[in-house]
Scaffold this motif. Structure first.
Motif, PDB file in Angstrom:
ATOM      1  N   ALA A  46      45.682 -20.110  22.178  1.00  0.00           N
ATOM      2  CA  ALA A  46      46.859 -20.375  23.012  1.00  0.00           C
ATOM      3  C   ALA A  46      46.694 -21.584  23.912  1.00  0.00           C
ATOM      4  O   ALA A  46      47.673 -22.166  24.364  1.00  0.00           O
ATOM      5  CB  ALA A  46      47.173 -19.131  23.851  1.00  0.00           C
ATOM      6  N   GLU A  47      45.453 -21.994  24.165  1.00  0.00           N
ATOM      7  CA  GLU A  47      45.216 -23.125  25.059  1.00  0.00           C
ATOM      8  C   GLU A  47      45.146 -24.467  24.338  1.00  0.00           C
ATOM      9  O   GLU A  47      45.010 -25.507  24.968  1.00  0.00           O
ATOM     10  CB  GLU A  47      43.915 -22.882  25.845  1.00  0.00           C
ATOM     11  N   SER A  48      45.246 -24.464  23.021  1.00  0.00           N
ATOM     12  CA  SER A  48      45.192 -25.718  22.261  1.00  0.00           C
ATOM     13  C   SER A  48      46.511 -26.458  22.391  1.00  0.00           C
ATOM     14  O   SER A  48      47.580 -25.859  22.335  1.00  0.00           O
ATOM     15  CB  SER A  48      44.920 -25.427  20.781  1.00  0.00           C
ATOM     16  N   ALA A  49      46.419 -27.753  22.558  1.00  0.00           N
ATOM     17  CA  ALA A  49      47.634 -28.564  22.730  1.00  0.00           C
ATOM     18  C   ALA A  49      47.953 -29.342  21.456  1.00  0.00           C
ATOM     19  O   ALA A  49      47.110 -30.070  20.948  1.00  0.00           O
ATOM     20  CB  ALA A  49      47.440 -29.524  23.894  1.00  0.00           C
ATOM     21  N   GLY A  50      49.163 -29.176  20.974  1.00  0.00           N
ATOM     22  CA  GLY A  50      49.643 -29.997  19.861  1.00  0.00           C
ATOM     23  C   GLY A  50      49.272 -29.516  18.472  1.00  0.00           C
ATOM     24  O   GLY A  50      49.879 -29.929  17.503  1.00  0.00           O
ATOM     25  N   SER A  51      48.282 -28.663  18.335  1.00  0.00           N
ATOM     26  CA  SER A  51      47.862 -28.174  17.021  1.00  0.00           C
ATOM     27  C   SER A  51      47.972 -26.653  16.976  1.00  0.00           C
ATOM     28  O   SER A  51      47.775 -25.980  17.985  1.00  0.00           O
ATOM     29  CB  SER A  51      46.408 -28.583  16.745  1.00  0.00           C
ATOM     30  N   TYR A  52      48.295 -26.125  15.804  1.00  0.00           N
ATOM     31  CA  TYR A  52      48.369 -24.676  15.645  1.00  0.00           C
ATOM     32  C   TYR A  52      48.255 -24.300  14.173  1.00  0.00           C
ATOM     33  O   TYR A  52      48.426 -25.134  13.278  1.00  0.00           O
ATOM     34  CB  TYR A  52      49.673 -24.111  16.224  1.00  0.00           C
ATOM     35  N   VAL A  53      47.966 -23.022  13.937  1.00  0.00           N
ATOM     36  CA  VAL A  53      48.010 -22.432  12.602  1.00  0.00           C
ATOM     37  C   VAL A  53      48.882 -21.186  12.708  1.00  0.00           C
ATOM     38  O   VAL A  53      48.791 -20.439  13.677  1.00  0.00           O
ATOM     39  CB  VAL A  53      46.602 -22.060  12.086  1.00  0.00           C
ATOM     40  N   LYS A  54      49.741 -20.985  11.714  1.00  0.00           N
ATOM     41  CA  LYS A  54      50.689 -19.879  11.733  1.00  0.00           C
ATOM     42  C   LYS A  54      50.658 -19.187  10.367  1.00  0.00           C
ATOM     43  O   LYS A  54      50.728 -19.847   9.327  1.00  0.00           O
ATOM     44  CB  LYS A  54      52.082 -20.433  12.025  1.00  0.00           C
ATOM     45  N   TYR A  55      50.548 -17.859  10.378  1.00  0.00           N
ATOM     46  CA  TYR A  55      50.567 -17.065   9.145  1.00  0.00           C
ATOM     47  C   TYR A  55      51.732 -16.090   9.205  1.00  0.00           C
ATOM     48  O   TYR A  55      51.906 -15.369  10.190  1.00  0.00           O
ATOM     49  CB  TYR A  55      49.249 -16.288   8.991  1.00  0.00           C
ATOM     50  N   THR A  56      52.562 -16.075   8.158  1.00  0.00           N
ATOM     51  CA  THR A  56      53.688 -15.143   8.064  1.00  0.00           C
ATOM     52  C   THR A  56      53.382 -14.153   6.951  1.00  0.00           C
ATOM     53  O   THR A  56      53.162 -14.557   5.801  1.00  0.00           O
ATOM     54  CB  THR A  56      54.999 -15.891   7.751  1.00  0.00           C
ATOM     55  N   ASN A  57      53.343 -12.850   7.291  1.00  0.00           N
ATOM     56  CA  ASN A  57      52.998 -11.860   6.268  1.00  0.00           C
ATOM     57  C   ASN A  57      54.205 -11.543   5.388  1.00  0.00           C
ATOM     58  O   ASN A  57      55.297 -12.097   5.563  1.00  0.00           O
ATOM     59  CB  ASN A  57      52.390 -10.596   6.908  1.00  0.00           C
ATOM     60  N   GLU A  58      54.003 -10.616   4.445  1.00  0.00           N
ATOM     61  CA  GLU A  58      55.044 -10.284   3.466  1.00  0.00           C
ATOM     62  C   GLU A  58      56.331  -9.783   4.109  1.00  0.00           C
ATOM     63  O   GLU A  58      57.418 -10.013   3.583  1.00  0.00           O
ATOM     64  CB  GLU A  58      54.516  -9.231   2.479  1.00  0.00           C
ATOM     65  N   SER A  59      56.229  -9.090   5.234  1.00  0.00           N
ATOM     66  CA  SER A  59      57.435  -8.544   5.878  1.00  0.00           C
ATOM     67  C   SER A  59      58.067  -9.512   6.876  1.00  0.00           C
ATOM     68  O   SER A  59      59.053  -9.182   7.521  1.00  0.00           O
ATOM     69  CB  SER A  59      57.100  -7.224   6.582  1.00  0.00           C
ATOM     70  N   GLY A  60      57.496 -10.717   7.019  1.00  0.00           N
ATOM     71  CA  GLY A  60      58.077 -11.722   7.898  1.00  0.00           C
ATOM     72  C   GLY A  60      57.496 -11.776   9.300  1.00  0.00           C
ATOM     73  O   GLY A  60      57.948 -12.565  10.123  1.00  0.00           O
ATOM     74  N   LYS A  61      56.483 -10.948   9.617  1.00  0.00           N
ATOM     75  CA  LYS A  61      55.834 -11.019  10.929  1.00  0.00           C
ATOM     76  C   LYS A  61      54.996 -12.287  11.007  1.00  0.00           C
ATOM     77  O   LYS A  61      54.264 -12.612  10.080  1.00  0.00           O
ATOM     78  CB  LYS A  61      54.932  -9.810  11.165  1.00  0.00           C
ATOM     79  N   VAL A  62      55.105 -12.975  12.153  1.00  0.00           N
ATOM     80  CA  VAL A  62      54.419 -14.262  12.324  1.00  0.00           C
ATOM     81  C   VAL A  62      53.244 -14.108  13.284  1.00  0.00           C
ATOM     82  O   VAL A  62      53.403 -13.674  14.425  1.00  0.00           O
ATOM     83  CB  VAL A  62      55.400 -15.339  12.853  1.00  0.00           C
ATOM     84  N   TYR A  63      52.066 -14.473  12.804  1.00  0.00           N
ATOM     85  CA  TYR A  63      50.838 -14.474  13.602  1.00  0.00           C
ATOM     86  C   TYR A  63      50.419 -15.923  13.779  1.00  0.00           C
ATOM     87  O   TYR A  63      50.449 -16.695  12.822  1.00  0.00           O
ATOM     88  CB  TYR A  63      49.731 -13.699  12.879  1.00  0.00           C
ATOM     89  N   SER A  64      50.015 -16.298  15.000  1.00  0.00           N
ATOM     90  CA  SER A  64      49.757 -17.703  15.257  1.00  0.00           C
ATOM     91  C   SER A  64      48.631 -17.900  16.264  1.00  0.00           C
ATOM     92  O   SER A  64      48.378 -17.034  17.111  1.00  0.00           O
ATOM     93  CB  SER A  64      51.034 -18.365  15.783  1.00  0.00           C
ATOM     94  N   THR A  65      47.996 -19.062  16.192  1.00  0.00           N
ATOM     95  CA  THR A  65      47.001 -19.427  17.207  1.00  0.00           C
ATOM     96  C   THR A  65      47.677 -19.647  18.550  1.00  0.00           C
ATOM     97  O   THR A  65      47.028 -19.563  19.583  1.00  0.00           O
ATOM     98  CB  THR A  65      46.233 -20.696  16.804  1.00  0.00           C
TER      99      THR A  65
END
Length: 197
Positions: A123-142
């Motif tokens: 959460a403290e990273s600026a400008g960069s991220y990784v995001k994973y969306t599972n089969e049901s559409g839930k989004v998990y992210s850095t």
């Protein structure tokens, strides 16, 4: 004499038909073999060809292995900050909408794009991220990963920030969801990509 002549004519006719039938049968067998051989070669090429097998993102998501081979690897230089954008899923369709999928947005570091570059994202990273969306559409992210959780580490072993450049990396860490305390733990991640532009 008529019987002998008739017998010779009948015998000759039978031999001619037998020879013609044999000639017709042999090419048909050869043609079938040739067709089978061609089909087999085509099938083998499709299975072992570079599309979908050489370039991939492979990792365990909470212990479940997923391999993404439908990839978009884009160098965005439209702003003063340069970005490496990656979108991947495993469906032969639009990777921007089909789940599950994983997305990477890496901002160029101060020292530039180099081999052996590390990104530890939370959460403290600026400008960069990784995001994973599972089969049901839930989004998990850095973006939702707390500083107290294991950050998502992307360790680039090779990073060629050019058209058709090869990008390889190891991937592990935590992605979190913003609506509850659920997380996705990524382990044993391997990235092998080629830049599209």
């Amino acid at each position: 004499m008529k019987k002998i002549t008739l017998s010779i004519v009948v015998l000759s006719t039978l031999l001619i038909f037998a020879c013609e039938e044999k000639k017709t049968t042999t090419p048909a067998t050869t043609s079938t073999t040739s067709t089978t051989s061609t089909t087999s070669t085509t099938s083998t090429t499709s299975t072992t060809g570079t599309t979908g097998s050489t370039y991939y993102i492979n990792a365990n998501y909470n212990g479940i292995n997923k391999v993404f081979t439908n990839l978009t690897v884009y160098r965005d230089e439209s702003t003063a900050d340069y970005y490496l954008l990656i979108v991947a899923n495993n469906i032969n369709a639009d990777p921007k909408i089909d789940n599950p999928k994983i997305e990477f947005n890496f901002k160029e570091p101060i020292n530039g794009w180099t081999d052996n570059l590390s990104y530890a994202l939370n959460a403290e990273s600026a400008g960069s991220y990784v995001k994973y969306t599972n089969e049901s559409g839930k989004v998990y992210s850095t973006v939702n990963t707390l500083a107290t959780q294991i950050p998502l580490l992307t360790q680039f072993t090779k990073l060629q920030y050019v058209k058709d450049g090869i990008i390889t990396a190891n991937l592990s860490g935590t992605l979190a969801i913003d609506t509850d305390t659920t997380t996705i733990r990524i382990t044993a991640g391997k990235i092998n990509l080629k830049a599209d532009n």
